[in-house]
Design a protein around this motif. Sequence first.
Motif, PDB file in Angstrom:
ATOM      1  N   LEU A  12     -96.800-144.279 -94.136  1.00 32.49           N
ATOM      2  CA  LEU A  12     -97.583-144.614 -93.284  1.00 32.49           C
ATOM      3  C   LEU A  12     -98.787-145.110 -92.937  1.00 32.49           C
ATOM      4  CD1 LEU A  12     -94.028-144.004 -90.795  1.00 32.49           C
ATOM      5  CD2 LEU A  12     -94.475-145.577 -92.356  1.00 32.49           C
ATOM      6  N   ALA A  14    -101.921-145.094 -90.565  1.00 36.27           N
ATOM      7  CA  ALA A  14    -102.083-144.002 -89.473  1.00 36.27           C
ATOM      8  C   ALA A  14    -104.075-144.802 -88.785  1.00 36.27           C
ATOM      9  CB  ALA A  14    -102.560-142.432 -89.950  1.00 36.27           C
ATOM     10  N   CYS A  15    -104.099-144.702 -89.864  1.00 31.60           N
ATOM     11  CA  CYS A  15    -105.789-145.725 -88.829  1.00 31.60           C
ATOM     12  C   CYS A  15    -106.665-145.775 -90.302  1.00 31.60           C
ATOM     13  CB  CYS A  15    -106.709-144.066 -88.715  1.00 31.60           C
ATOM     14  SG  CYS A  15    -107.111-143.191 -88.565  1.00 31.60           S
ATOM     15  N   LEU A  29     -97.756-142.799 -84.198  1.00 33.31           N
ATOM     16  CA  LEU A  29     -97.239-143.374 -85.347  1.00 33.31           C
ATOM     17  C   LEU A  29     -95.811-143.643 -85.235  1.00 33.31           C
ATOM     18  CD1 LEU A  29     -97.770-144.513 -87.862  1.00 33.31           C
ATOM     19  CD2 LEU A  29     -97.439-142.190 -89.031  1.00 33.31           C
ATOM     20  N   TRP A 113    -103.256-142.296 -94.674  1.00 37.05           N
ATOM     21  CA  TRP A 113    -101.569-142.232 -94.334  1.00 37.05           C
ATOM     22  C   TRP A 113    -101.152-141.216 -94.413  1.00 37.05           C
ATOM     23  CZ3 TRP A 113    -100.699-147.130 -95.872  1.00 37.05           C
ATOM     24  CH2 TRP A 113    -101.046-147.919 -96.295  1.00 37.05           C
ATOM     25  N   GLN A 242     -98.386-150.552 -89.282  1.00 30.04           N
ATOM     26  CA  GLN A 242     -98.745-149.027 -88.468  1.00 30.04           C
ATOM     27  C   GLN A 242     -97.235-149.201 -87.273  1.00 30.04           C
ATOM     28  OE1 GLN A 242    -101.797-147.699 -86.400  1.00 30.04           O
ATOM     29  NE2 GLN A 242    -100.815-145.723 -85.617  1.00 30.04           N
ATOM     30  N   SER A 249     -96.405-151.993 -82.988  1.00 29.32           N
ATOM     31  CA  SER A 249     -97.559-152.428 -84.084  1.00 29.32           C
ATOM     32  C   SER A 249     -98.826-152.449 -84.145  1.00 29.32           C
ATOM     33  CB  SER A 249     -96.870-153.361 -85.303  1.00 29.32           C
ATOM     34  OG  SER A 249     -95.330-153.693 -85.271  1.00 29.32           O
TER      35      SER A 249
END
Length: 324
Positions: A12, A14-15, A29, A113, A242, A249
């Motif tokens: 996923l 994250a930034c 998250l 991620w 995210q 989100s």
Amino acid sequence: MLEDKVLEEDWLVACRSTDVKDKPIQIMLMGNRIAIFRNSKGVHAFKDLCIHRGAALSLGEVKDDCLVCPYHAWEYNSDGACVTIPQLPKGRPIPKKAKAIKYSCIEKYGFIWVNLAGNEPELFPYPEMEADGYRNVIWGPQEVNAKPPRIIENFLDVGHLAVVHSGFLGTESHREVENYNVHWEEDRIYSDEIAIYQPDPDGSGKPKYVYYTYEILRPFTVRFTKKDKETDQLMTILLTIQPVDESKSIAYGILSFSYDPGIIDEEIISFQDHIFAQDKPVVENQKPEELPLDLQVELSLVCDRVSIAYRQYLKKLGVQLGTA
Ligand code: FES
Ligand SMILES: [Fe+2]
């Protein structure tokens, strides 16, 4: 913490890579607070919680490749093992339980991620990022008060282009969507090319048809490529979401051009922000907030085939977060 086995085992976003410099940062998250930090070995993600007294490790600092807790300066190495406890008299062993909870973390395509289950599956391919002659622009973060599947489905929705984005990505005079199919291959779900009449797709001021191919890569990562058949120019937008918490989100993207769009990155980003701002009020107010995976619940048209495929895909994988 939001439960979703499928998503926990996936990467996923994250930034952005550029968000993690020499100081640790905190991200959220699926309802988890996570500390992300960078050292000489790369980027790392820990649960943002020190086992000693529950301080947020992200408030600490990185020193000698270790993440140092802000409260009593316990030092955790890249594996999450506590290697220094300053309060312990010399020679005393560090308790075995002194560890941070570590998640898998990689840096690719300009983003960080995280895999909450600690797995390391292959990340989806994004060849444009590695292709010669491509210009790639990172877009986001954009916060949205909606659940990821509704945001993703909006991005995959052809029919709204000539309504919500009329004058930009479509025109009121051309709202019909021709018939197209969606193809399911082993690891690829993509649409046929869909003709969309746009008022000024190449900046010349001349309206014409461009052709969109949508592709579903992961539950919260999708893309489309827009083709100009007169010039063979391609523009791809990747969207990845995210999942922050129950209701929030953050959207990120990559905009990739096979040609020189003739404008600077900031202009590309601000155009995309503008488009996204048109979608946002619609998406934030859809009910139910969860995407119904039962196709009988909402009324689909033939032109909704991409979003139908997306719903079927989420159902097949068993994605719970943001679905009903
Ligand atoms: S709370 Fe982290 S070292 Fe004490
Ligand atoms: Fe849109």
